[in-house]
Design a protein around this motif. Structure first.
Motif, PDB file in Angstrom:
ATOM      1  N   ASP B 104       0.815  -1.217   0.000  1.00 45.90           N
ATOM      2  CA  ASP B 104       0.000   0.000   0.000  1.00 45.90           C
ATOM      3  C   ASP B 104       0.851   1.271   0.000  1.00 45.90           C
ATOM      4  O   ASP B 104       0.707   2.139   0.871  1.00 45.90           O
ATOM      5  CB  ASP B 104      -0.967   0.003   1.184  1.00 45.90           C
ATOM      6  N   VAL B 105       1.748   1.346  -0.967  1.00 45.15           N
ATOM      7  CA  VAL B 105       2.546   2.562  -1.144  1.00 45.15           C
ATOM      8  C   VAL B 105       2.303   3.132  -2.544  1.00 45.15           C
ATOM      9  O   VAL B 105       1.794   2.432  -3.422  1.00 45.15           O
ATOM     10  CB  VAL B 105       4.066   2.300  -0.970  1.00 45.15           C
ATOM     11  N   GLY B 106       2.661   4.366  -2.750  1.00 46.61           N
ATOM     12  CA  GLY B 106       2.453   5.017  -4.036  1.00 46.61           C
ATOM     13  C   GLY B 106       3.675   4.954  -4.937  1.00 46.61           C
ATOM     14  O   GLY B 106       3.586   5.193  -6.134  1.00 46.61           O
ATOM     15  N   THR B 107       4.836   4.644  -4.351  1.00 47.79           N
ATOM     16  CA  THR B 107       6.078   4.625  -5.114  1.00 47.79           C
ATOM     17  C   THR B 107       6.971   3.478  -4.646  1.00 47.79           C
ATOM     18  O   THR B 107       7.074   3.219  -3.448  1.00 47.79           O
ATOM     19  CB  THR B 107       6.871   5.941  -4.919  1.00 47.79           C
ATOM     20  N   LEU B 108       7.595   2.794  -5.616  1.00 53.58           N
ATOM     21  CA  LEU B 108       8.582   1.759  -5.293  1.00 53.58           C
ATOM     22  C   LEU B 108       9.958   2.283  -5.672  1.00 53.58           C
ATOM     23  O   LEU B 108      10.103   3.005  -6.664  1.00 53.58           O
ATOM     24  CB  LEU B 108       8.308   0.484  -6.108  1.00 53.58           C
ATOM     25  N   TYR B 109      10.952   1.925  -4.890  1.00 56.38           N
ATOM     26  CA  TYR B 109      12.320   2.308  -5.231  1.00 56.38           C
ATOM     27  C   TYR B 109      13.018   1.086  -5.813  1.00 56.38           C
ATOM     28  O   TYR B 109      12.923  -0.019  -5.273  1.00 56.38           O
ATOM     29  CB  TYR B 109      13.063   2.822  -3.989  1.00 56.38           C
ATOM     30  N   VAL B 110      13.692   1.303  -6.929  1.00 57.43           N
ATOM     31  CA  VAL B 110      14.396   0.212  -7.597  1.00 57.43           C
ATOM     32  C   VAL B 110      15.867   0.274  -7.183  1.00 57.43           C
ATOM     33  O   VAL B 110      16.513   1.322  -7.329  1.00 57.43           O
ATOM     34  CB  VAL B 110      14.243   0.335  -9.132  1.00 57.43           C
ATOM     35  N   VAL B 111      16.352  -0.822  -6.603  1.00 56.09           N
ATOM     36  CA  VAL B 111      17.723  -0.828  -6.067  1.00 56.09           C
ATOM     37  C   VAL B 111      18.525  -2.014  -6.599  1.00 56.09           C
ATOM     38  O   VAL B 111      17.956  -2.994  -7.079  1.00 56.09           O
ATOM     39  CB  VAL B 111      17.721  -0.910  -4.521  1.00 56.09           C
ATOM     40  N   ARG B 112      19.852  -1.914  -6.509  1.00 56.41           N
ATOM     41  CA  ARG B 112      20.694  -3.075  -6.792  1.00 56.41           C
ATOM     42  C   ARG B 112      21.350  -3.488  -5.472  1.00 56.41           C
ATOM     43  O   ARG B 112      21.020  -2.955  -4.414  1.00 56.41           O
ATOM     44  CB  ARG B 112      21.714  -2.743  -7.879  1.00 56.41           C
ATOM     45  N   ASP B 113      22.267  -4.473  -5.557  1.00 64.26           N
ATOM     46  CA  ASP B 113      22.899  -4.997  -4.343  1.00 64.26           C
ATOM     47  C   ASP B 113      23.368  -3.886  -3.410  1.00 64.26           C
ATOM     48  O   ASP B 113      23.931  -2.879  -3.865  1.00 64.26           O
ATOM     49  CB  ASP B 113      24.118  -5.867  -4.707  1.00 64.26           C
ATOM     50  N   GLY B 114      23.137  -4.080  -2.137  1.00 66.02           N
ATOM     51  CA  GLY B 114      23.549  -3.094  -1.142  1.00 66.02           C
ATOM     52  C   GLY B 114      22.530  -1.984  -0.970  1.00 66.02           C
ATOM     53  O   GLY B 114      22.786  -0.991  -0.305  1.00 66.02           O
ATOM     54  N   GLY B 115      21.348  -2.151  -1.603  1.00 68.74           N
ATOM     55  CA  GLY B 115      20.291  -1.152  -1.466  1.00 68.74           C
ATOM     56  C   GLY B 115      20.625   0.159  -2.167  1.00 68.74           C
ATOM     57  O   GLY B 115      20.118   1.218  -1.787  1.00 68.74           O
ATOM     58  N   LEU B 116      21.470   0.100  -3.194  1.00 68.60           N
ATOM     59  CA  LEU B 116      21.869   1.340  -3.883  1.00 68.60           C
ATOM     60  C   LEU B 116      20.815   1.720  -4.923  1.00 68.60           C
ATOM     61  O   LEU B 116      20.370   0.897  -5.718  1.00 68.60           O
ATOM     62  CB  LEU B 116      23.244   1.155  -4.536  1.00 68.60           C
ATOM     63  N   LEU B 117      20.430   3.002  -4.900  1.00 70.07           N
ATOM     64  CA  LEU B 117      19.326   3.492  -5.719  1.00 70.07           C
ATOM     65  C   LEU B 117      19.632   3.468  -7.217  1.00 70.07           C
ATOM     66  O   LEU B 117      20.636   3.996  -7.666  1.00 70.07           O
ATOM     67  CB  LEU B 117      18.981   4.927  -5.290  1.00 70.07           C
ATOM     68  N   GLU B 118      18.715   2.841  -7.980  1.00 72.13           N
ATOM     69  CA  GLU B 118      18.809   2.799  -9.436  1.00 72.13           C
ATOM     70  C   GLU B 118      17.727   3.663 -10.085  1.00 72.13           C
ATOM     71  O   GLU B 118      17.917   4.217 -11.151  1.00 72.13           O
ATOM     72  CB  GLU B 118      18.597   1.355  -9.928  1.00 72.13           C
ATOM     73  N   GLY B 119      16.551   3.686  -9.440  1.00 75.11           N
ATOM     74  CA  GLY B 119      15.442   4.438 -10.016  1.00 75.11           C
ATOM     75  C   GLY B 119      14.203   4.366  -9.145  1.00 75.11           C
ATOM     76  O   GLY B 119      14.228   3.762  -8.069  1.00 75.11           O
ATOM     77  N   VAL B 120      13.127   5.027  -9.591  1.00 74.99           N
ATOM     78  CA  VAL B 120      11.849   4.955  -8.868  1.00 74.99           C
ATOM     79  C   VAL B 120      10.740   4.678  -9.871  1.00 74.99           C
ATOM     80  O   VAL B 120      10.844   5.025 -11.053  1.00 74.99           O
ATOM     81  CB  VAL B 120      11.518   6.270  -8.116  1.00 74.99           C
ATOM     82  N   VAL B 121       9.689   4.036  -9.389  1.00 75.19           N
ATOM     83  CA  VAL B 121       8.538   3.781 -10.240  1.00 75.19           C
ATOM     84  C   VAL B 121       7.278   4.117  -9.437  1.00 75.19           C
ATOM     85  O   VAL B 121       7.139   3.716  -8.272  1.00 75.19           O
ATOM     86  CB  VAL B 121       8.565   2.329 -10.799  1.00 75.19           C
ATOM     87  N   SER B 122       6.403   4.923 -10.040  1.00 78.13           N
ATOM     88  CA  SER B 122       5.224   5.412  -9.327  1.00 78.13           C
ATOM     89  C   SER B 122       3.960   4.719  -9.835  1.00 78.13           C
ATOM     90  O   SER B 122       3.966   4.056 -10.868  1.00 78.13           O
ATOM     91  CB  SER B 122       5.095   6.919  -9.540  1.00 78.13           C
ATOM     92  N   ARG B 123       2.884   4.901  -9.089  1.00 78.86           N
ATOM     93  CA  ARG B 123       1.573   4.388  -9.483  1.00 78.86           C
ATOM     94  C   ARG B 123       1.202   4.888 -10.880  1.00 78.86           C
ATOM     95  O   ARG B 123       0.625   4.172 -11.677  1.00 78.86           O
ATOM     96  CB  ARG B 123       0.537   4.921  -8.485  1.00 78.86           C
ATOM     97  N   LYS B 124       1.584   6.132 -11.128  1.00 82.38           N
ATOM     98  CA  LYS B 124       1.293   6.763 -12.413  1.00 82.38           C
ATOM     99  C   LYS B 124       2.052   6.055 -13.538  1.00 82.38           C
ATOM    100  O   LYS B 124       1.479   5.781 -14.603  1.00 82.38           O
ATOM    101  CB  LYS B 124       1.754   8.224 -12.335  1.00 82.38           C
ATOM    102  N   ASP B 125       3.343   5.755 -13.317  1.00 77.95           N
ATOM    103  CA  ASP B 125       4.148   5.030 -14.317  1.00 77.95           C
ATOM    104  C   ASP B 125       3.495   3.685 -14.620  1.00 77.95           C
ATOM    105  O   ASP B 125       3.405   3.272 -15.787  1.00 77.95           O
ATOM    106  CB  ASP B 125       5.563   4.752 -13.782  1.00 77.95           C
ATOM    107  N   LEU B 126       3.061   2.991 -13.578  1.00 72.63           N
ATOM    108  CA  LEU B 126       2.493   1.661 -13.754  1.00 72.63           C
ATOM    109  C   LEU B 126       1.165   1.732 -14.493  1.00 72.63           C
ATOM    110  O   LEU B 126       0.877   0.915 -15.373  1.00 72.63           O
ATOM    111  CB  LEU B 126       2.318   0.973 -12.395  1.00 72.63           C
ATOM    112  N   LEU B 127       0.348   2.737 -14.152  1.00 75.65           N
ATOM    113  CA  LEU B 127      -0.953   2.900 -14.799  1.00 75.65           C
ATOM    114  C   LEU B 127      -0.774   3.164 -16.293  1.00 75.65           C
ATOM    115  O   LEU B 127      -1.468   2.593 -17.138  1.00 75.65           O
ATOM    116  CB  LEU B 127      -1.720   4.047 -14.123  1.00 75.65           C
ATOM    117  N   LYS B 128       0.203   4.023 -16.599  1.00 76.13           N
ATOM    118  CA  LYS B 128       0.492   4.341 -18.004  1.00 76.13           C
ATOM    119  C   LYS B 128       0.897   3.070 -18.754  1.00 76.13           C
ATOM    120  O   LYS B 128       0.462   2.826 -19.872  1.00 76.13           O
ATOM    121  CB  LYS B 128       1.636   5.373 -18.049  1.00 76.13           C
ATOM    122  N   THR B 129       1.729   2.263 -18.114  1.00 78.07           N
ATOM    123  CA  THR B 129       2.234   1.042 -18.755  1.00 78.07           C
ATOM    124  C   THR B 129       1.125   0.014 -18.975  1.00 78.07           C
ATOM    125  O   THR B 129       1.060  -0.616 -20.036  1.00 78.07           O
ATOM    126  CB  THR B 129       3.358   0.413 -17.903  1.00 78.07           C
TER     127      THR B 129
END
Lengths: 211, 211
Positions: B104-129
């Motif tokens: 139940d969140v509005g945004t997911l954070y995309v990470v690689r090993d060590g929890g390092l930030l790669e990107g973010v994806v929002s409800r809006k991005d997913l809806l568009k897709t």
């Protein structure tokens, strides 16, 4: 506000020993009651101490917090609301998604003639529906919306604080701001605004600017 | 703080005529300078008036608002942040939607090993897709996410006020809370939290309770 060394000491004494009379404070400081009078009135007027006749001084301490709380609870929903984005019940899910993107809002309000509230549809509702494999070019939002009377609303005269509380309690992103009007079958609710966490964020930023 | 009738009058006089000396105020009120002294010190200490030697009293007025602003800008992101919900870049869009609903969140954070930030994806991005007609069971979120360095972030030591300001300015729903760490190709950002308008709404409700 900046306190003098002596005022800080008085505060400490009252914090530790309150309720305590002015005479007793003066005694601890080896000063006369008269010497302390201006300090005690400043501390009382600033809301840091409370004085009660025949009892003495208490430490109230939280004056700043109370002032802030008062300021916050005085803000009205009507003063900070945004424009509502509305669609009719017959609007297709596809058109609802398009409207949501064009207007860049998280929630649409579904209304009938006269702007009377029928339901709400959120980004989450739409996302769930687009995954469901139904034909969103034919499906009307009326089928997937949260329908009255299950919609959380806020009155234009409510405090923004109360509305914020509702957003958290009911875990919704936005509340339609309504005005109650007499209807043929009881009360009806005319949608006059939109209140969301974005409005609260705006208030928060403004308060932090000291404006 | 509550002002006496006389203190209110003094404020009015200074507002209208400041800078003005204590003697001049006393004259206007037909009182002696000595009588006014406690009132003037109270008003000055409360930050409503400012006194400058050889010039006189000014109206500063905004003391309460400044005190509130100070309190708000002292709140740290690190003290109010939420738990971040993260997925790897290879996570499918379908699984991302499911994660978003479960958490139940509005945004997911995309990470690689060590929890390092790669990107973010929002409800809006997913809806568009989901509208785009692609096979969301195969499409990885890495393809649709907003990728670094185009992600707005907030540092764990930033003020919540600054983070709120960023949310409004960049029109995003949430900011990954990060800690900067040295990487092989320069700075990297470890995701340690999530900061959204919900956090601000919580602060707002708490401030309004006077806590």
């Amino acid at each position: 506000m900046e306190l003098s060394k002596r005022q800080e000491t008085i505060l400490e004494i009252v914090k530790k020993n309150g309720p305590i009379t002015g005479e007793q404070i003066a005694e601890q400081l080896n000063l006369t009651r008269a010497t302390l009078r201006p300090d005690l009135s400043i501390l009382t007027m600033a809301g840091l101490l409370e004085a009660r006749p025949r009892v003495g001084y208490f430490y109230s301490g939280k004056s700043t917090d109370r002032v802030l709380a008062d300021k916050i609870t005085r803000i009205k929903v009507g003063d900070v609301k945004s424009v509502p984005i509305v669609v009719p019940e017959s609007c297709t899910v596809y058109d609802a998604v398009v409207t949501m993107f064009i207007e860049d809002v998280g929630t649409l309000y579904v209304v009938r003639d006269g702007g009377l509230l029928e339901g709400v549809v959120s980004r989450k509702d739409l996302l769930k529906t687009t995954l469901g494999g139904q034909d969103i070019n034919k499906l009307p939002v009326g089928v997937i919306m949260t329908r009255m009377p299950n919609v959380y609303m806020t009155d234009v005269n409510d405090s923004a604080w109360l509305a914020a509380h509702k957003l958290l309690t009911h875990e919704v992103d936005s509340l339609p701001v309504v005005r109650t009007v007499p209807g043929t079958k009881g009360k009806e609710f005319e949608v006059v605004g939109r209140f969301s966490k974005t409005n609260i964020t705006r208030i928060f930023v403004e308060l932090g600017e000291g404006s």
